[in-house]
Each structure stands twice: as C-alpha cells, then as structure tokens.
Write a protein that holds these residues in place. Structure first.
Motif, mmCIF file in Angstrom:
data_model
loop_
_atom_site.group_PDB
_atom_site.id
_atom_site.type_symbol
_atom_site.label_atom_id
_atom_site.label_comp_id
_atom_site.label_asym_id
_atom_site.label_seq_id
_atom_site.Cartn_x
_atom_site.Cartn_y
_atom_site.Cartn_z
ATOM 1 N N UNK A 126 46.617 -12.013 -43.155
ATOM 2 C CA UNK A 126 46.045 -13.305 -42.758
ATOM 3 C C UNK A 126 47.184 -14.270 -42.504
ATOM 4 N N UNK A 127 47.306 -14.727 -41.272
ATOM 5 C CA UNK A 127 48.362 -15.669 -40.903
ATOM 6 C C UNK A 127 47.766 -17.070 -40.929
ATOM 7 N N UNK A 128 48.230 -17.878 -41.883
ATOM 8 C CA UNK A 128 47.705 -19.221 -42.046
ATOM 9 C C UNK A 128 48.564 -20.204 -41.267
ATOM 10 N N UNK A 129 47.935 -20.964 -40.394
ATOM 11 C CA UNK A 129 48.636 -21.897 -39.526
ATOM 12 C C UNK A 129 48.447 -23.332 -40.021
ATOM 13 N N UNK A 130 49.509 -24.117 -39.922
ATOM 14 C CA UNK A 130 49.441 -25.547 -40.178
ATOM 15 C C UNK A 130 49.733 -26.236 -38.851
ATOM 16 N N UNK A 131 48.696 -26.499 -38.038
ATOM 17 C CA UNK A 131 48.932 -27.024 -36.683
ATOM 18 C C UNK A 131 49.503 -28.430 -36.716
ATOM 19 N N UNK A 132 50.642 -28.594 -36.053
ATOM 20 C CA UNK A 132 51.340 -29.875 -36.064
ATOM 21 C C UNK A 132 51.019 -30.674 -34.806
ATOM 22 N N UNK A 133 51.166 -31.978 -34.912
ATOM 23 C CA UNK A 133 50.951 -32.862 -33.777
ATOM 24 C C UNK A 133 50.916 -34.291 -34.244
ATOM 25 N N UNK A 134 51.233 -35.206 -33.329
ATOM 26 C CA UNK A 134 51.228 -36.622 -33.685
ATOM 27 C C UNK A 134 49.843 -37.244 -33.539
ATOM 28 N N UNK A 135 48.945 -36.553 -32.846
ATOM 29 C CA UNK A 135 47.574 -37.031 -32.672
ATOM 30 C C UNK A 135 46.611 -35.901 -32.998
ATOM 31 N N UNK A 136 45.354 -36.264 -33.183
ATOM 32 C CA UNK A 136 44.332 -35.250 -33.434
ATOM 33 C C UNK A 136 44.212 -34.296 -32.252
ATOM 34 N N UNK A 137 44.255 -34.830 -31.036
ATOM 35 C CA UNK A 137 44.142 -33.964 -29.859
ATOM 36 C C UNK A 137 45.259 -32.922 -29.832
ATOM 37 N N UNK A 138 46.482 -33.321 -30.221
ATOM 38 C CA UNK A 138 47.589 -32.366 -30.246
ATOM 39 C C UNK A 138 47.372 -31.295 -31.306
ATOM 40 N N UNK A 139 46.852 -31.676 -32.453
ATOM 41 C CA UNK A 139 46.595 -30.693 -33.506
ATOM 42 C C UNK A 139 45.481 -29.729 -33.105
ATOM 43 N N UNK A 140 44.449 -30.254 -32.462
ATOM 44 C CA UNK A 140 43.364 -29.383 -32.009
ATOM 45 C C UNK A 140 43.838 -28.437 -30.908
ATOM 46 N N UNK A 141 44.700 -28.949 -30.026
ATOM 47 C CA UNK A 141 45.253 -28.088 -28.978
ATOM 48 C C UNK A 141 46.092 -26.974 -29.583
ATOM 49 N N UNK A 142 46.873 -27.304 -30.625
ATOM 50 C CA UNK A 142 47.661 -26.276 -31.298
ATOM 51 C C UNK A 142 46.767 -25.243 -31.954
ATOM 52 N N UNK A 143 45.663 -25.699 -32.515
ATOM 53 C CA UNK A 143 44.707 -24.786 -33.143
ATOM 54 C C UNK A 143 44.143 -23.800 -32.120
ATOM 55 N N UNK A 144 43.770 -24.330 -30.960
ATOM 56 C CA UNK A 144 43.238 -23.450 -29.909
ATOM 57 C C UNK A 144 44.319 -22.518 -29.381
ATOM 58 N N UNK A 145 45.554 -22.995 -29.320
ATOM 59 C CA UNK A 145 46.660 -22.138 -28.890
ATOM 60 C C UNK A 145 46.868 -20.983 -29.865
ATOM 61 N N UNK A 146 46.592 -21.226 -31.145
ATOM 62 C CA UNK A 146 46.700 -20.162 -32.128
ATOM 63 C C UNK A 146 45.747 -19.017 -31.842
ATOM 64 N N UNK A 147 44.509 -19.346 -31.500
ATOM 65 C CA UNK A 147 43.548 -18.280 -31.178
ATOM 66 C C UNK A 147 43.920 -17.601 -29.866
#
Length: 350
Positions: free
Chosen positions: A319-340
């Motif tokens: 299980x690879x646990x990600x801590x999505x980084x970003x200065x805004x919520x949109x950036x963090x959500x984009x990182x989350x989607x990039x993970x999938x």
C-alpha cells in the motif's frame, strides 16, 4: 499495489481542504485514509469525522500514540470506530518519541519494544472480547489485591479482526513489527534502499512468527507533487526533510537521522542536524541533498511517478500512501488524481 492518502495533522489551517481531499480519494477508489496525532489534534476524533462523510475508504490511525492511552482504552476506541464506520477502521500504533512521551504525556520513554509488545497483546485480547487479564512487566490487569476483576469489552467490533499496524523505523522495531502486527507504517522510504532498511527486518520477524510476507501490508508514506520541474518540486520539501532528519528527537535519539545514515547520508545527516539544532533551519534545509528528497518522495510528471511506483512495488510495498502537496485545494486534488493516473499507467492497479 493499493493507494492510500495521509492527511497528516488536523488543525494546521487546511481542515476543510483535508476533508475534501479525503472525499475525493474515496470517490477515486483509494484504499485507506490515514491521519496523524502528535500534541495537537487527536486522531480518533478526526477519523470519526472523516468516516462519517465518506462511503467506502478505510480510515486509519498513523498513529495513535502508545503513551497517550492505556491499552484497554485503545481497544475501546478501535472497536467503536470500526463499528461506527461499518468495518473500515485500521489501528496504527507507535511509541512516539522521547520528547513527546515524557514532555507531553509524562510517560518514560524506556523499553519501547517491550512496551509495544505488551500493549499489542493487551489490545488484541481486549478487542477479541476475552475477559481481560494480563501479567506483564509494564501492565498488570486486574491490579492485584484490589477490587478489580477481569471484564470484557461490551462493544462488538464490526469485524472479528481489526488490522493492526505499527510505525517502525529501527531494525529491531521493524523485526518485532513483522512478528506481531498485520502491517508496517514506514516514513522516508527509498525504493533503492527499502530491502536493506526495512523489508529484510520485517521478513525476519514474520519468519520468527512462522509466517511469510503474504498478507502483511508494507505501507510507506510519500509526499507527492506533480509537475515538470523536479528540482523545484524537491525544494518544496526541504524544510520537511530538514525537520525530521535534523529536529525530530534529540541529537542522540533521532530515528529519522539514523535512517538517513543507513541510506548512506552519514555526513549530510550530521550537517543537517548540526544546523537545525543550532537554530539555523534555513541552513539545515539547504544542506538536504536533492537526491535524498527525490528518493523519499514522488516528484515529477505522471510518467515519472508511474516508474517510481513500479520500483516501490518491486521493493515489496503493498500500500503506497500518498501525501498530495499543493498550495491550494485544487492543486492537492489534481495531485490526488495524478496518483491514480500514475498507478494505472504503472500497470499495478488492482
């Protein structure tokens, strides 16, 4: 290989964003959402809040601190959260560190391995709804020569077996974790060094218990940042890496500094710690080698992250646990989607 997310600590100014990240991870099919505690927000309250507003993602404590609670209380909390979440709770435990254990909780940081073993045995016994009695070096239940009697948990957990994880860094703790737990929570994991720094010790513990690594969850947390400028992304995590390698614990008891040394950064780890403990946090951050950051995070475009995921899976991560980084919520959500997206491109998606 499965994906998880780690929300870190609540109360850091991004609480509404954290809930949105958890809900998006739930929608995207992430396997588990972890949260942390130190000496601010407590993790059970946060997980109850997240579980109430998600549908299928597991919620896990990374970690519930052993010095913060009596083991029977931890069993009560685990059973309650498992019941309220519909069987979605994972119990992650850890001894914390000497400064927090002794300074915040007033609990001596001695014999952490023996204390952890006894704690896990009591928690498992209580969660199984046996009448609770225990005779150990650190806990005796019921207390002798008093009115206490063996009693059992009245709450029925949703599941017969709640998964139990331990946060482990040092070789002896890793070996014991393999022996007594269902999974290991790792930090600053390098795919290049994971066998030597973690997996071989976990395997030794499994073998000691007469088990294989099958079914054991190797679960490291990695910060995730998406973009083309790898150097620039790495610089985002210089203060984070410097804090752990330089400032977590004392000069003699910094488990993260010792891990960096085992990865081959002996001189650099000493320089980072010297600067940090002298009050020069910017100097400590500047002393962190780019390679150390790059090895212990997921940085770059989706294609590069997918390749790194393959390396972690080959090293034994389940299980690879990600801590999505970003200065805004949109950036963090984009990182989350990039993970999938990266997991799908890697060919590792279940």
């Amino acid at each position: 290989m499965r994906l998880g997310i780690n929300l870190g600590y609540w109360g850091a100014g991004m609480d509404g964003d954290n809930l949105a990240v958890a809900q998006e991870a739930d929608r995207l099919g992430y396997d588990v959402c972890w949260a942390a505690e130190a000496y601010g927000s407590d993790v059970p309250t946060v997980l109850a809040w997240v579980a109430a507003q998600t549908e299928s993602i597991d919620v896990g404590s990374a970690i519930m601190q052993i010095p913060a609670r009596q083991p029977a209380m931890t069993a009560m909390t685990a059973a309650t959260l498992d019941s309220l979440s519909g069987g979605r709770f994972r119990l992650g435990l850890g001894v914390s560190g000497p400064q927090v254990s002794e300074g915040w909780y007033g609990v001596k940081f001695d014999k952490p391995l023996a204390r952890t073993r006894e704690y896990v045995e009591i928690v498992r016994k209580a969660m199984s709804r046996e009448r609770l009695s225990y005779d150990g070096a650190h806990w005796t239940l019921p207390l002798p020569d008093g009115p206490g009697k063996p009693i059992k948990l009245t709450v029925h957990p949703q599941r017969e077996h709640i998964p139990l994880y331990i946060a482990a860094i040092g070789p002896k703790n890793l070996e014991q974790t393999g022996e007594i737990a269902d999974g290991a929570l790792l930090i600053f994991p390098s795919a290049d060094h994971l066998e030597e720094t973690a997996v071989k010790h976990l395997r030794a513990g499994r073998e000691k218990a007469g088990k294989t690594m099958d079914g054991f969850d190797v679960c490291p947390t990695l910060p995730l940042a998406v973009g083309n400028d790898v150097n620039g992304l790495a610089d985002m995590f210089r203060p984070y890496t410097a804090l752990y390698v330089g400032g977590m614990g004392s000069r003699k008891q910094n488990f993260y500094n010792q891990l960096a040394q085992r990865m081959g950064y002996e001189n650099e780890a000493a320089e980072i710690q010297d600067a940090y403990l002298s009050g020069d946090k910017s100097g400590a951050a500047a002393a962190v080698p780019h390679q150390l950051i790059d090895q212990t995070t997921l940085l770059g475009p989706v294609e590069r992250i997918a390749e790194r995921m393959q390396a972690y899976a080959a090293a034994g991560v389940t299980t690879l646990t990600l801590a999505p980084a970003g200065f805004t919520l949109d950036e963090r959500l984009a990182a989350l989607r990039a993970g999938t997206d990266a997991l799908e491109r890697s060919g590792l998606a279940a």
